[in-house]
Each structure stands twice: as structure tokens, then as C-alpha cells.
Write a protein that holds these residues in place. Structure first.
Motif, PDB file in Angstrom:
ATOM      1  N   GLN A  97       0.836  -1.207   0.000  1.00 50.96           N
ATOM      2  CA  GLN A  97       0.000   0.000   0.000  1.00 50.96           C
ATOM      3  C   GLN A  97       0.874   1.262   0.000  1.00 50.96           C
ATOM      4  OE1 GLN A  97      -2.357  -1.132   3.473  1.00 50.96           O
ATOM      5  NE2 GLN A  97      -4.211  -1.074   2.231  1.00 50.96           N
ATOM      6  N   ARG A  98       1.969   1.193   0.727  1.00 49.79           N
ATOM      7  CA  ARG A  98       2.864   2.354   0.795  1.00 49.79           C
ATOM      8  C   ARG A  98       3.600   2.565  -0.529  1.00 49.79           C
ATOM      9  NH1 ARG A  98       5.280   1.205   6.692  1.00 49.79           N
ATOM     10  NH2 ARG A  98       7.122   2.234   5.830  1.00 49.79           N
ATOM     11  N   GLU A  99       3.895   1.477  -1.231  1.00 49.42           N
ATOM     12  CA  GLU A  99       4.509   1.603  -2.567  1.00 49.42           C
ATOM     13  C   GLU A  99       3.501   2.209  -3.547  1.00 49.42           C
ATOM     14  OE1 GLU A  99       5.845  -2.360  -3.461  1.00 49.42           O
ATOM     15  OE2 GLU A  99       7.405  -2.269  -1.917  1.00 49.42           O
ATOM     16  N   LYS A 100       2.255   1.798  -3.417  1.00 47.37           N
ATOM     17  CA  LYS A 100       1.217   2.364  -4.292  1.00 47.37           C
ATOM     18  C   LYS A 100       1.023   3.845  -3.977  1.00 47.37           C
ATOM     19  CE  LYS A 100      -3.444   1.908  -6.154  1.00 47.37           C
ATOM     20  NZ  LYS A 100      -3.518   3.318  -6.374  1.00 47.37           N
ATOM     21  N   MET A 101       1.023   4.164  -2.678  1.00 50.72           N
ATOM     22  CA  MET A 101       0.899   5.577  -2.280  1.00 50.72           C
ATOM     23  C   MET A 101       2.016   6.399  -2.911  1.00 50.72           C
ATOM     24  SD  MET A 101       0.195   5.614   1.782  1.00 50.72           S
ATOM     25  CE  MET A 101      -1.331   6.164   2.441  1.00 50.72           C
ATOM     26  N   ASN A 102       3.215   5.835  -2.940  1.00 51.34           N
ATOM     27  CA  ASN A 102       4.354   6.550  -3.519  1.00 51.34           C
ATOM     28  C   ASN A 102       4.132   6.823  -5.004  1.00 51.34           C
ATOM     29  OD1 ASN A 102       7.150   7.578  -3.250  1.00 51.34           O
ATOM     30  ND2 ASN A 102       7.535   5.977  -4.748  1.00 51.34           N
ATOM     31  N   ARG A 103       3.658   5.792  -5.728  1.00 48.87           N
ATOM     32  CA  ARG A 103       3.406   5.978  -7.165  1.00 48.87           C
ATOM     33  C   ARG A 103       2.304   7.026  -7.375  1.00 48.87           C
ATOM     34  NH1 ARG A 103       4.107   0.275  -6.908  1.00 48.87           N
ATOM     35  NH2 ARG A 103       1.875  -0.117  -6.871  1.00 48.87           N
ATOM     36  N   ASP A 104       1.247   6.943  -6.566  1.00 46.29           N
ATOM     37  CA  ASP A 104       0.142   7.909  -6.696  1.00 46.29           C
ATOM     38  C   ASP A 104       0.611   9.322  -6.343  1.00 46.29           C
ATOM     39  OD1 ASP A 104      -1.431   5.792  -7.398  1.00 46.29           O
ATOM     40  OD2 ASP A 104      -2.454   5.614  -5.467  1.00 46.29           O
ATOM     41  N   PHE A 105       1.480   9.399  -5.342  1.00 43.16           N
ATOM     42  CA  PHE A 105       2.024  10.697  -4.907  1.00 43.16           C
ATOM     43  C   PHE A 105       2.818  11.352  -6.045  1.00 43.16           C
ATOM     44  CE2 PHE A 105       5.686  13.007  -3.065  1.00 43.16           C
ATOM     45  CZ  PHE A 105       5.033  13.973  -2.302  1.00 43.16           C
ATOM     46  N   LEU A 106       3.680  10.564  -6.699  1.00 43.33           N
ATOM     47  CA  LEU A 106       4.505  11.106  -7.786  1.00 43.33           C
ATOM     48  C   LEU A 106       3.637  11.550  -8.966  1.00 43.33           C
ATOM     49  CD1 LEU A 106       7.482   8.556  -7.683  1.00 43.33           C
ATOM     50  CD2 LEU A 106       7.449  10.867  -6.743  1.00 43.33           C
ATOM     51  N   THR A 107       2.580  10.784  -9.228  1.00 41.67           N
ATOM     52  CA  THR A 107       1.661  11.157 -10.308  1.00 41.67           C
ATOM     53  C   THR A 107       0.895  12.427  -9.932  1.00 41.67           C
ATOM     54  OG1 THR A 107       1.424   8.810 -10.803  1.00 41.67           O
ATOM     55  CG2 THR A 107      -0.232  10.275 -11.757  1.00 41.67           C
ATOM     56  N   ALA A 108       0.413  12.493  -8.691  1.00 39.16           N
ATOM     57  CA  ALA A 108      -0.360  13.669  -8.242  1.00 39.16           C
ATOM     58  C   ALA A 108       0.501  14.935  -8.271  1.00 39.16           C
ATOM     59  CB  ALA A 108      -0.898  13.429  -6.832  1.00 39.16           C
ATOM     60  N   LYS A 109       1.766  14.794  -7.918  1.00 44.58           N
ATOM     61  CA  LYS A 109       2.669  15.953  -7.905  1.00 44.58           C
ATOM     62  C   LYS A 109       2.795  16.587  -9.287  1.00 44.58           C
ATOM     63  CE  LYS A 109       6.788  16.357  -6.274  1.00 44.58           C
ATOM     64  NZ  LYS A 109       8.168  15.984  -5.919  1.00 44.58           N
ATOM     65  N   LYS A 110       2.828  15.727 -10.297  1.00 45.88           N
ATOM     66  CA  LYS A 110       2.998  16.227 -11.677  1.00 45.88           C
ATOM     67  C   LYS A 110       1.800  17.068 -12.122  1.00 45.88           C
ATOM     68  CE  LYS A 110       6.019  12.680 -13.468  1.00 45.88           C
ATOM     69  NZ  LYS A 110       5.977  11.319 -13.987  1.00 45.88           N
ATOM     70  N   LYS A 111       0.654  16.822 -11.505  1.00 45.89           N
ATOM     71  CA  LYS A 111      -0.557  17.548 -11.922  1.00 45.89           C
ATOM     72  C   LYS A 111      -0.702  18.909 -11.228  1.00 45.89           C
ATOM     73  CE  LYS A 111      -3.115  13.378 -13.025  1.00 45.89           C
ATOM     74  NZ  LYS A 111      -3.943  12.357 -12.397  1.00 45.89           N
ATOM     75  N   VAL A 112       0.145  19.164 -10.239  1.00 44.76           N
ATOM     76  CA  VAL A 112       0.020  20.424  -9.480  1.00 44.76           C
ATOM     77  C   VAL A 112       0.652  21.555 -10.281  1.00 44.76           C
ATOM     78  CG1 VAL A 112       0.597  21.624  -7.327  1.00 44.76           C
ATOM     79  CG2 VAL A 112       0.078  19.168  -7.281  1.00 44.76           C
ATOM     80  N   LYS A 113      -0.110  22.628 -10.438  1.00 42.31           N
ATOM     81  CA  LYS A 113       0.422  23.793 -11.143  1.00 42.31           C
ATOM     82  C   LYS A 113       1.031  24.762 -10.136  1.00 42.31           C
ATOM     83  CE  LYS A 113      -1.972  24.000 -15.511  1.00 42.31           C
ATOM     84  NZ  LYS A 113      -2.577  22.665 -15.477  1.00 42.31           N
ATOM     85  N   VAL A 114       2.239  25.187 -10.404  1.00 43.59           N
ATOM     86  CA  VAL A 114       2.886  26.166  -9.518  1.00 43.59           C
ATOM     87  C   VAL A 114       2.835  27.513 -10.211  1.00 43.59           C
ATOM     88  CG1 VAL A 114       4.993  26.753  -8.256  1.00 43.59           C
ATOM     89  CG2 VAL A 114       4.421  24.356  -8.659  1.00 43.59           C
ATOM     90  N   VAL A 115       2.162  28.488  -9.553  1.00 43.33           N
ATOM     91  CA  VAL A 115       2.059  29.803 -10.196  1.00 43.33           C
ATOM     92  C   VAL A 115       2.915  30.843  -9.483  1.00 43.33           C
ATOM     93  CG1 VAL A 115      -0.149  29.573 -11.369  1.00 43.33           C
ATOM     94  CG2 VAL A 115      -0.106  30.183  -8.939  1.00 43.33           C
TER      95      VAL A 115
END
Ligand SMILES: [Fe+2]
Ligand SMILES: [Fe+2]
Length: 171
Positions: free
Chosen positions: A153-171
């Protein structure tokens, strides 16, 4: 096998450059690395005496901190908030509140003139907020993660975390 493919594969395996979909890393190891990075940047920021460098560091802090906190809320805090009992919910809410404070402080810092008295004060406050937050997160949230989620579950969380980070827009 073409030479180019062989070289590319060798480089990939040497550098351990696995895509997020293949990663076997633990979420807590990724968070640890990112905490260290942002704390190091903030340390440099409060020690800097050059306005030019300070502005450059604020930009770097923003690019490190904003995707980290947004993805962490979605993947880690929301999973902790969904656990049974009062304690995980208090920890998750506390995390959200502290992220909000850090975000407001960072926005304020971004608007100020570098090297001015107010800038230096706000930079110090941001560093103190983040240091405090990281310390508590690593103690409380991580305990919840360790006690309630399996290695997979923690490995999956890591993959989801890395994917979610890419979607964040920094303005
Ligand atoms: Fe964090
Ligand atoms: Fe956090």
C-alpha cells in the motif's frame, strides 16, 4: 540489439530511472528526501544576504513545497483522515492547517522585496513553520502510515504521490 538501445537500457538501470508506474519505493522515503530538500533550501534562504539569491531560493522553495504539500494532502492525509478513530483525524486536520499557514506565508514572501526587513522576518517565520510541521508530520502522520498501511500500500501511495505531484500547477 542496436547500440543505442543497449546504452539507453544500461543508463536506465545504472541510474535506477524507473517510471512512477514501476517504482517500488516507499512513500515515507520519498517524503523524507523532499523534506530534507526543502529544509535545506529554507536554511540557505535565511542565511543568504543577497537579494538576488533570496528571490532565486524563494522560487525553488515554491517549486519544491507546493507540489509536495498538495500531493501529500491528496494521497497521504486523506488516507489518514479516512482511518477509524479520533487521533488520525486530528493529525490529518493539523497537517492541512499547517500547510495552509505555510502556503499563505510563502505567498506573502513572494510578494515582498528581497532583503528588506519584512522579507527577512517572513522568511524566518516560513522556515520555523516548515521545520515545526515536518517534525510533527514525521512523528504523527508517519506513525499512522506505518501502523495502518502495508508495504504494498505504501509503494502504491508513492506511485500515486509522484503522479499527483505532476498535476500540481505552480504559479
Ligand atoms: Fe511532508
Ligand atoms: Fe506536510
Amino acid at each position: 540489439m542496436p547500440v543505442r538501445t543497449t546504452i539507453e537500457q544500461a543508463a536506465k538501470s545504472v541510474m535506477g530511472a524507473l517510471s512512477p508506474g514501476e517504482s517500488k519505493a516507499d512513500i515515507l522515503d520519498t517524503l523524507q528526501t523532499e523534506h530534507d530538500e526543502v529544509q535545506e533550501l529554507l536554511e540557505k534562504l535565511v542565511d543568504s544576504e543577497s537579494g538576488h539569491e533570496q528571490k532565486r531560493l524563494v522560487e525553488k522553495v515554491k517549486r519544491a513545497l507546493v507540489p509536495h504539500t498538495k500531493a501529500e494532502e491528496k494521497i497521504v492525509y486523506d488516507a489518514v483522515l479516512a482511518l477509524r478513530g479520533k487521533e488520525p483525524k486530528v493529525d490529518g486536520n493539523e497537517g492541512y492547517i499547517e500547510h495552509g499557514l505555510a502556503d499563505q506565508t510563502l505567498k506573502k514572501l513572494d510578494r515582498l522585496t528581497a532583503n528588506g526587513p519584512e522579507f527577512l522576518a517572513v522568511a524566518k517565520v516560513l522556515k520555523e513553520l516548515v521545520d515545526h510541521h515536518v517534525q510533527e508530520e514525521e512523528r504523527n502522520i508517519w506513525t499512522q502510515v506505518k501502523e495502518n498501511f502495508s508495504d504494498e500500500q505504501r509503494e502504491k501511495m508513492n506511485r500515486d504521490f509522484l503522479t499527483a505531484k505532476k498535476k500540481v500547477k505552480v504559479v
